[in-house]
Design a protein around this motif. Sequence first.
Motif, PDB file in Angstrom:
ATOM      1  N   UNK A 130      -9.373   4.170  16.866  1.00  0.00           N
ATOM      2  CA  UNK A 130      -7.995   4.345  16.444  1.00  0.00           C
ATOM      3  C   UNK A 130      -7.551   3.353  15.402  1.00  0.00           C
ATOM      4  N   UNK A 131      -8.371   2.324  15.114  1.00  0.00           N
ATOM      5  CA  UNK A 131      -8.066   1.371  14.057  1.00  0.00           C
ATOM      6  C   UNK A 131      -8.824   1.779  12.799  1.00  0.00           C
ATOM      7  N   UNK A 132      -8.480   1.183  11.683  1.00  0.00           N
ATOM      8  CA  UNK A 132      -9.161   1.488  10.430  1.00  0.00           C
ATOM      9  C   UNK A 132     -10.597   1.018  10.458  1.00  0.00           C
ATOM     10  N   UNK A 133     -11.539   1.928  10.199  1.00  0.00           N
ATOM     11  CA  UNK A 133     -12.958   1.575  10.257  1.00  0.00           C
ATOM     12  C   UNK A 133     -13.357   0.639   9.139  1.00  0.00           C
ATOM     13  N   UNK A 134     -12.787   0.823   7.943  1.00  0.00           N
ATOM     14  CA  UNK A 134     -13.164  -0.031   6.807  1.00  0.00           C
ATOM     15  C   UNK A 134     -12.881  -1.493   7.111  1.00  0.00           C
ATOM     16  N   UNK A 135     -11.710  -1.782   7.690  1.00  0.00           N
ATOM     17  CA  UNK A 135     -11.383  -3.158   8.035  1.00  0.00           C
ATOM     18  C   UNK A 135     -12.303  -3.707   9.096  1.00  0.00           C
ATOM     19  N   UNK A 136     -12.640  -2.878  10.092  1.00  0.00           N
ATOM     20  CA  UNK A 136     -13.543  -3.320  11.149  1.00  0.00           C
ATOM     21  C   UNK A 136     -14.911  -3.680  10.596  1.00  0.00           C
ATOM     22  N   UNK A 137     -15.463  -2.804   9.767  1.00  0.00           N
ATOM     23  CA  UNK A 137     -16.798  -3.044   9.206  1.00  0.00           C
ATOM     24  C   UNK A 137     -16.782  -4.253   8.282  1.00  0.00           C
ATOM     25  N   UNK A 138     -15.793  -4.310   7.388  1.00  0.00           N
ATOM     26  CA  UNK A 138     -15.724  -5.415   6.437  1.00  0.00           C
ATOM     27  C   UNK A 138     -15.543  -6.752   7.145  1.00  0.00           C
ATOM     28  N   UNK A 139     -14.784  -6.766   8.243  1.00  0.00           N
ATOM     29  CA  UNK A 139     -14.600  -8.014   8.989  1.00  0.00           C
ATOM     30  C   UNK A 139     -15.917  -8.495   9.581  1.00  0.00           C
ATOM     31  N   UNK A 140     -16.732  -7.575  10.082  1.00  0.00           N
ATOM     32  CA  UNK A 140     -18.019  -7.953  10.656  1.00  0.00           C
ATOM     33  C   UNK A 140     -18.975  -8.451   9.578  1.00  0.00           C
ATOM     34  N   UNK A 141     -18.978  -7.784   8.428  1.00  0.00           N
ATOM     35  CA  UNK A 141     -19.826  -8.250   7.328  1.00  0.00           C
ATOM     36  C   UNK A 141     -19.406  -9.654   6.909  1.00  0.00           C
ATOM     37  N   UNK A 142     -18.103  -9.858   6.801  1.00  0.00           N
ATOM     38  CA  UNK A 142     -17.591 -11.154   6.361  1.00  0.00           C
ATOM     39  C   UNK A 142     -17.803 -12.252   7.391  1.00  0.00           C
TER      40      UNK A 142
ATOM     41  N   UNK B 154     -12.332 -13.842 -10.271  1.00  0.00           N
ATOM     42  CA  UNK B 154     -11.964 -14.459  -8.999  1.00  0.00           C
ATOM     43  C   UNK B 154     -13.122 -14.296  -8.039  1.00  0.00           C
ATOM     44  N   UNK B 155     -13.430 -15.357  -7.328  1.00  0.00           N
ATOM     45  CA  UNK B 155     -14.496 -15.315  -6.339  1.00  0.00           C
ATOM     46  C   UNK B 155     -13.878 -15.347  -4.947  1.00  0.00           C
ATOM     47  N   UNK B 156     -14.246 -14.367  -4.114  1.00  0.00           N
ATOM     48  CA  UNK B 156     -13.751 -14.375  -2.738  1.00  0.00           C
ATOM     49  C   UNK B 156     -14.411 -15.495  -1.958  1.00  0.00           C
ATOM     50  N   UNK B 157     -13.606 -16.254  -1.277  1.00  0.00           N
ATOM     51  CA  UNK B 157     -14.095 -17.369  -0.455  1.00  0.00           C
ATOM     52  C   UNK B 157     -13.853 -16.987   1.006  1.00  0.00           C
TER      53      UNK B 157
ATOM     54  N   UNK C 175      -8.726 -15.354   4.992  1.00  0.00           N
ATOM     55  CA  UNK C 175      -8.682 -15.855   6.368  1.00  0.00           C
ATOM     56  C   UNK C 175      -9.011 -14.780   7.389  1.00  0.00           C
ATOM     57  N   UNK C 176      -8.743 -13.525   7.051  1.00  0.00           N
ATOM     58  CA  UNK C 176      -9.043 -12.423   7.966  1.00  0.00           C
ATOM     59  C   UNK C 176      -9.171 -11.146   7.166  1.00  0.00           C
ATOM     60  N   UNK C 177     -10.093 -10.306   7.603  1.00  0.00           N
ATOM     61  CA  UNK C 177     -10.227  -8.960   7.044  1.00  0.00           C
ATOM     62  C   UNK C 177      -9.558  -8.014   8.033  1.00  0.00           C
ATOM     63  N   UNK C 178      -8.634  -7.211   7.551  1.00  0.00           N
ATOM     64  CA  UNK C 178      -7.812  -6.413   8.459  1.00  0.00           C
ATOM     65  C   UNK C 178      -7.845  -4.939   8.082  1.00  0.00           C
ATOM     66  N   UNK C 179      -7.570  -4.117   9.063  1.00  0.00           N
ATOM     67  CA  UNK C 179      -7.394  -2.686   8.845  1.00  0.00           C
ATOM     68  C   UNK C 179      -5.937  -2.400   8.514  1.00  0.00           C
ATOM     69  N   UNK C 180      -5.712  -1.287   7.848  1.00  0.00           N
ATOM     70  CA  UNK C 180      -4.361  -0.948   7.441  1.00  0.00           C
ATOM     71  C   UNK C 180      -3.391  -0.865   8.601  1.00  0.00           C
TER      72      UNK C 180
END
Length: 818
Positions: free
Chosen positions: A617-629, A3-6, A454-459
């Motif tokens: 106070x939000x999940x850092x992984x989601x924040x970083x991944x959203x910016x990369x994406x 599967x390729x992420x779009x 459509x969106x990268x989100x934190x937990x």
Amino acid sequence: MDVRLDISPFDVHAACGLQEALGVSFPVAQILARRGLGDPAAARAWLAAADAHDVADFDGIGVAVATILRHVSAGTRITLHGDYDVDGVCSTAILVTTLRRLGADVDWYLPGRAEDGYGLQPATVERLSARGTRLLVTVDCGITAVEEVALAVAAGMEVVVTDHHSPRADGRLPDAPIVHPTICGYPCPELCAAGVAYKLAGALLAAAGRDPLEADAELDLVALATVADLVPLVGENRRLVRAGIGALRRTARPGLRALMRVSKADPGAIDATAIGFRLAPRLNAAGRMLRADAALELLLTEDEDRATTVADELDHLNAERRHTETRIVFSAEAQVAQACADGVPAAFVLAGEEWHPGVIGIVASRIAERHHRPVVIIALDGEEGAGSGRSIPGFDLLGGLNASAAHLLRHGGHRAAAGCTIARDQVDAFRAAFVAHAEATLRPEDLVPRERVDAVVSGDELGLELADELLRLAPFGMGNPTPNLLVPGARLVDPRPMGEGKHVRFTVRAGGIQARAVAFGMPALPDGCEDGVRATFRLERNEWQGTIEPRLVLRKVMSTGEAGAVTVVGEPEDWSDAVRAHAAHAVPALPPPTAVGRDPWPGAAVAGGTPVRDRRGHGAAGTIAALVASGTGPVLVAVAATSVRAPALARLVDGVGVAGWAQLEADPALAAGHAHLVVLDPPADPALLAAVTTGCPDLMAHLAWGPDELGFSLHVHTVLHQLREPLAAVYRALRDGTSCHDALRGDDASPRDPVLAGRLLRVLAEAGLADVDVDSLQAKLLPIAGRVDLELSATHRVCVQRLGQGDRWLTSARPKAA
């Protein structure tokens, strides 16, 4: 299957502007920006779903209206020739109801799939002429029936064509008044046939001197058909479906109420999903298995008992359809396996005896989705076969049929779905031509399924509040799909079977929270899910036995990033080189202390004009991944210790740089060239962030720490500045004959931080404890008399000052509540 992420890029600044202007969350802002709605005014208008256009925008509709009303006034027989699917049945019902209101002598003809095939046929024209039709109005068909319309005219009938399908490849059109959104230049070219019928109904009512808003009574049917026909839910379609769903929820039609009862659809909760999976399949079952007249009767009847009877019949037909579909799928899959014996072709053409022509379209969809290939399924009967095809993104199915038309008797449809009629002896030649066209058209990457994000989100964002907010984007369907949310670093745990083992429910842990989830059609979770994966979900509002809660529906699971997917910035890879770099530079004093307990980032900008976005106070992984994406530029993550953070981040996100605060303090220019600076671990003083961002006008800073990161920063700060104990350990090791390198490094399994090692080397020299050669990392102990005063070392004095000041700041720098 791979599967390729779009993931489409989006403007982070625009998304933040949407948050402020519209009061939406960052996930919703991402979705809007990715869908071309980054401008607040455009997004606000789209959310309002208020697009509407004047019926006069249909070029030439006045001729069609005048022709129809002339026959209404004359009392001559008007026949509506519809189609056997939901769109054809609904559009026929709309015009039957409207013409009856106007007092017309109106009847209808719905073709049978097996007896007539798609569209207007010569035999049908002769039959209608013989029974007295004087005006023939095609509904959801007719735009390609050039010869058939001419035959009707020759038989003494007038014809009006209303349709929305693609015209013939040769460009010829029927010689008759046409109401067609594309051909007539209507501003919403994506209208389905029911949408066209609704607009025509309003025009007829207005021209007859009645209120055109009477046509709004048909909006329930418009919504039903628009969703079922898979036309894009954009522009005016979006308004029609939203209004139509509201009309469906309160419909007075006995047939639709009965249909909701047998399909177990809650009238008050009807949405596009209920239309697509509960109501539409049962209406379609009539045309697929027998004739569509039963579906039309259900929509037109005013008798409650008759509505119940017909709805039950359609429910039974739908059950029969499912059984038939399963049987054909098994048979078709066997042909797929045979076709793939020598390699997987770019497309499939599958043909079989006794395959029900009313079901092959669904089977084609199943095969196309499962194998990610264009598919044409042919039901053979006698010397001919009826074909139905479904496509994948990147392939024009109608174009493929056009390219293979020499082997077809008839064909038509859309880019994504089409049908054809073929002679039995041409099936093999058609297969060869169609597959060859697909292989010449499709690229290798087109044949790898894509998972849209459509969106990268934190937990912590996966709650009921977001589930409710996502409903503002509805109705969902073609052109406006249900949002897919990517959760990086999600742990899928505690799986439990449900639905007789066909599905699995489980818990998602991400960003310090837990959320309930379900995977439909998946009896077990893939291996490794409990260790952390990238997973896509749909978030929905789940109501069950009076309880309302958010529920995640699993879409796809992908592995996390590999080690090395992040780049350490500003620090040599070799430990010894890193120690030399830190030993060569004096440790600067911190700026004057910030007032304890005061938040220096109340949404304002730091020095230098760099905007600060507060994600504490939000999940850092989601924040970083959203910016990369977002694709807006390189992302740099500021951390307390790269040796700890870099490997951990590599398991969560890809394509980021990581820099320690010690490195950034020594060389603020490390931040230059980056679009985003994510503060994962807070600095020892807020002024350090200003020092780094000053001179980087294009940089955007994102505060992303939570309690754990704050505690880690405090721990690292203490380790890097409390020098007395580690200095004593190094001195003892040197005294015992250990090499300077090994004494500084300490335990090989967990080497001393190179920042600390460099500082210890400086203190050895400055306090007169050793003769130090930084370049060779050698130290020769000097003779000392009595107790050494470490205050002689400037490095030690500064570290003591920094230790207290940083401790006070980090102890008070609590993140804001999420």
